[in-house]
Design a protein around this motif. Structure first.
Motif, short mmCIF file in Angstrom:
data_model
loop_
_atom_site.label_atom_id
_atom_site.label_comp_id
_atom_site.label_asym_id
_atom_site.label_seq_id
_atom_site.Cartn_x
_atom_site.Cartn_y
_atom_site.Cartn_z
N ILE A 6 0.95 -1.04 -0.13
CA ILE A 6 -0.03 -0.05 0.02
C ILE A 6 0.89 1.26 0.02
CG2 ILE A 6 -1.62 1.08 1.26
CD1 ILE A 6 -2.63 -1.31 2.47
N ILE A 7 0.68 2.04 -0.92
CA ILE A 7 1.53 3.20 -1.02
C ILE A 7 0.37 4.37 -0.73
CG2 ILE A 7 2.74 5.00 -2.24
CD1 ILE A 7 4.07 2.46 -4.09
N GLY A 8 0.62 5.21 0.38
CA GLY A 8 -0.31 6.09 0.99
C GLY A 8 -1.03 5.46 1.74
N THR A 9 -0.72 5.89 3.11
CA THR A 9 -1.25 5.52 4.54
C THR A 9 -2.20 6.65 5.07
OG1 THR A 9 0.75 5.91 5.62
CG2 THR A 9 0.35 3.85 4.84
N GLY A 10 -2.77 7.51 4.45
CA GLY A 10 -3.85 8.15 4.78
C GLY A 10 -4.95 7.58 5.26
N HIS A 11 -6.47 8.24 5.12
CA HIS A 11 -7.52 7.71 5.63
C HIS A 11 -7.65 6.41 4.92
CE1 HIS A 11 -11.33 7.37 7.17
NE2 HIS A 11 -12.00 6.94 5.88
N LEU A 12 -7.82 6.22 3.56
CA LEU A 12 -8.07 5.05 2.71
C LEU A 12 -7.15 4.06 2.80
CD1 LEU A 12 -10.07 6.32 -0.55
CD2 LEU A 12 -10.92 4.70 1.36
N GLY A 13 -5.78 4.32 2.78
CA GLY A 13 -4.68 3.48 2.90
C GLY A 13 -4.50 2.71 4.12
N SER A 14 -4.78 3.60 5.36
CA SER A 14 -4.69 2.92 6.59
C SER A 14 -5.95 1.99 6.90
CB SER A 14 -4.76 4.07 7.66
OG SER A 14 -3.42 4.84 7.44
N MET A 15 -6.97 2.55 6.34
CA MET A 15 -8.23 1.53 6.48
C MET A 15 -8.27 0.19 5.88
SD MET A 15 -12.23 2.34 5.10
CE MET A 15 -11.51 1.96 3.55
N LEU A 16 -7.61 0.36 4.45
CA LEU A 16 -7.45 -0.78 3.85
C LEU A 16 -6.31 -1.72 4.63
CD1 LEU A 16 -7.35 0.23 0.11
CD2 LEU A 16 -9.07 -1.03 1.27
N ALA A 17 -5.13 -1.41 5.08
CA ALA A 17 -4.42 -2.02 5.75
C ALA A 17 -4.83 -2.64 7.23
CB ALA A 17 -3.07 -1.26 5.99
N CYS A 68 -3.05 4.53 -2.88
CA CYS A 68 -4.01 4.97 -1.91
C CYS A 68 -3.54 6.67 -2.05
CB CYS A 68 -4.17 4.42 -0.57
SG CYS A 68 -4.77 2.65 -0.77
N VAL A 69 -2.99 7.25 -2.85
CA VAL A 69 -2.55 8.61 -2.73
C VAL A 69 -3.83 9.52 -3.48
CG1 VAL A 69 -0.09 7.87 -2.65
CG2 VAL A 69 -1.04 8.32 -4.93
N ARG A 70 -3.77 10.74 -3.26
CA ARG A 70 -4.33 11.58 -3.63
C ARG A 70 -4.43 11.61 -5.21
NH1 ARG A 70 -2.83 17.09 -1.33
NH2 ARG A 70 -0.79 16.30 -2.28
N PRO A 71 -5.35 11.86 -5.98
CA PRO A 71 -5.32 11.82 -7.47
C PRO A 71 -4.17 12.81 -8.01
CG PRO A 71 -7.46 11.90 -6.69
CD PRO A 71 -6.64 12.13 -5.52
N VAL A 72 -4.08 13.91 -7.33
CA VAL A 72 -2.90 15.06 -8.05
C VAL A 72 -1.70 14.45 -7.83
CG1 VAL A 72 -2.81 16.16 -5.49
CG2 VAL A 72 -2.36 17.36 -7.81
N ASP A 73 -1.30 13.43 -6.86
CA ASP A 73 -0.01 12.60 -6.74
C ASP A 73 0.19 11.26 -7.37
OD1 ASP A 73 0.35 14.87 -4.64
OD2 ASP A 73 -0.36 13.70 -2.90
N LEU A 74 -0.80 10.99 -7.84
CA LEU A 74 -0.83 9.47 -8.53
C LEU A 74 0.18 9.53 -9.67
CD1 LEU A 74 -1.96 6.75 -8.26
CD2 LEU A 74 -3.90 7.42 -9.61
N LYS A 75 0.12 10.23 -10.46
CA LYS A 75 1.05 10.43 -11.70
C LYS A 75 2.64 10.54 -11.26
CE LYS A 75 -1.29 12.24 -15.45
NZ LYS A 75 -1.34 13.48 -16.54
N GLY A 76 2.89 11.17 -10.25
CA GLY A 76 4.24 11.27 -9.72
C GLY A 76 4.40 10.09 -8.95
N VAL A 77 3.67 9.11 -8.42
CA VAL A 77 4.03 8.09 -7.60
C VAL A 77 4.42 7.02 -8.78
CG1 VAL A 77 3.04 6.05 -6.17
CG2 VAL A 77 2.85 8.31 -5.48
N ILE A 78 3.50 7.02 -9.78
CA ILE A 78 3.69 6.03 -10.83
C ILE A 78 4.92 6.17 -11.43
CG2 ILE A 78 2.50 5.23 -13.09
CD1 ILE A 78 -0.29 5.56 -11.86
N ALA A 79 5.11 7.43 -11.98
CA ALA A 79 6.53 7.91 -12.68
C ALA A 79 7.74 7.24 -11.72
CB ALA A 79 6.66 9.32 -12.82
N GLU A 80 7.72 7.43 -10.39
CA GLU A 80 8.79 7.36 -9.48
C GLU A 80 8.78 5.73 -9.40
OE1 GLU A 80 9.83 7.17 -4.73
OE2 GLU A 80 7.79 8.11 -5.36
N THR A 81 7.89 4.88 -9.49
CA THR A 81 7.99 3.49 -9.32
C THR A 81 7.76 2.99 -10.78
OG1 THR A 81 5.62 3.45 -8.86
CG2 THR A 81 7.01 3.61 -6.99
#
Length: 194
Positions: A6-17, A68-81
């Protein structure tokens, strides 16, 4: 053994984990978490007894990766990985404002979208799962086993989820997931084409 991240441990990421571990859907040893604030990921890892690392290590170690990152951060996370998101991996995005087609165009991994409801954190909600064009039956099984739910095949619908589905209705497979089992009805109800 399948590993999950899980990348992104905000509300949704933490809830899923928390739900994955609480329900025993994923063993603690198989779950990796990351967050832009590593301190937050470390706290969650200590609380749940899972592993924390940076985005690259989580992407490398995971067969199924929940983004589980914000839509505005998703492209950056995908680019990084992106180099690690190979066709052997399944990515599952929870970003509502990011289409399945966009996911498929940004990386080589097989893609899916999961849209959990707030009540999912209490084991009472419904999760919409949409599989991309390259996702397999094994991918469906992996995602559904993590979400620990039964499924109801369907498609279409109104609202944010419906828009996501309509844009891919010819290629995507759609599942309405509920922890209490299959619910009657179809996701097509209330949507008349177009």
């Amino acid at each position: 053994m399948t590993s999950y991240g899980i990348i992104g441990t905000g509300h949704l990421g933490s809830m899923l984990a928390e739900e994955f571990v609480r329900r025993g859907a994923i063993s603690r040893e198989e779950l990796w978490v990351s967050n832009r604030s590593q301190e937050k990921a470390q706290r969650l890892a200590r609380k749940l007894g899972v592993r924390a690392a940076d985005n690259l290590k989580v992407a490398e170690r995971s067969d199924v990766l929940f983004l589980c990152v914000r839509p505005v951060d998703l492209k950056g996370v995908i680019a990084e990985t992106s180099e690690l998101l190979t066709p052997e991996k399944l990515i599952v995005s929870v970003a509502v404002d990011f289409s399945l087609r966009q996911l498929e165009n940004l990386c080589r991994a097989r893609a899916a979208r999961a849209i959990p409801s707030v009540a999912s954190g209490k084991g009472l909600g419904v999760t919409l799962l949409v599989l991309g064009s390259d996702a397999s039956e094994d991918d469906r099984s992996l995602a559904l086993s993590a979400l620990r739910v039964h499924w109801l095949a369907g498609g279409g619908g109104r609202g944010a989820a419906g828009g996501a589905i309509r844009s891919h209705q010819q290629r995507a497979r759609v599942y309405l997931c509920h922890p209490q089992g299959v619910r009657p009805g179809s996701l097509y109800a209330g949507w008349k084409g177009g």
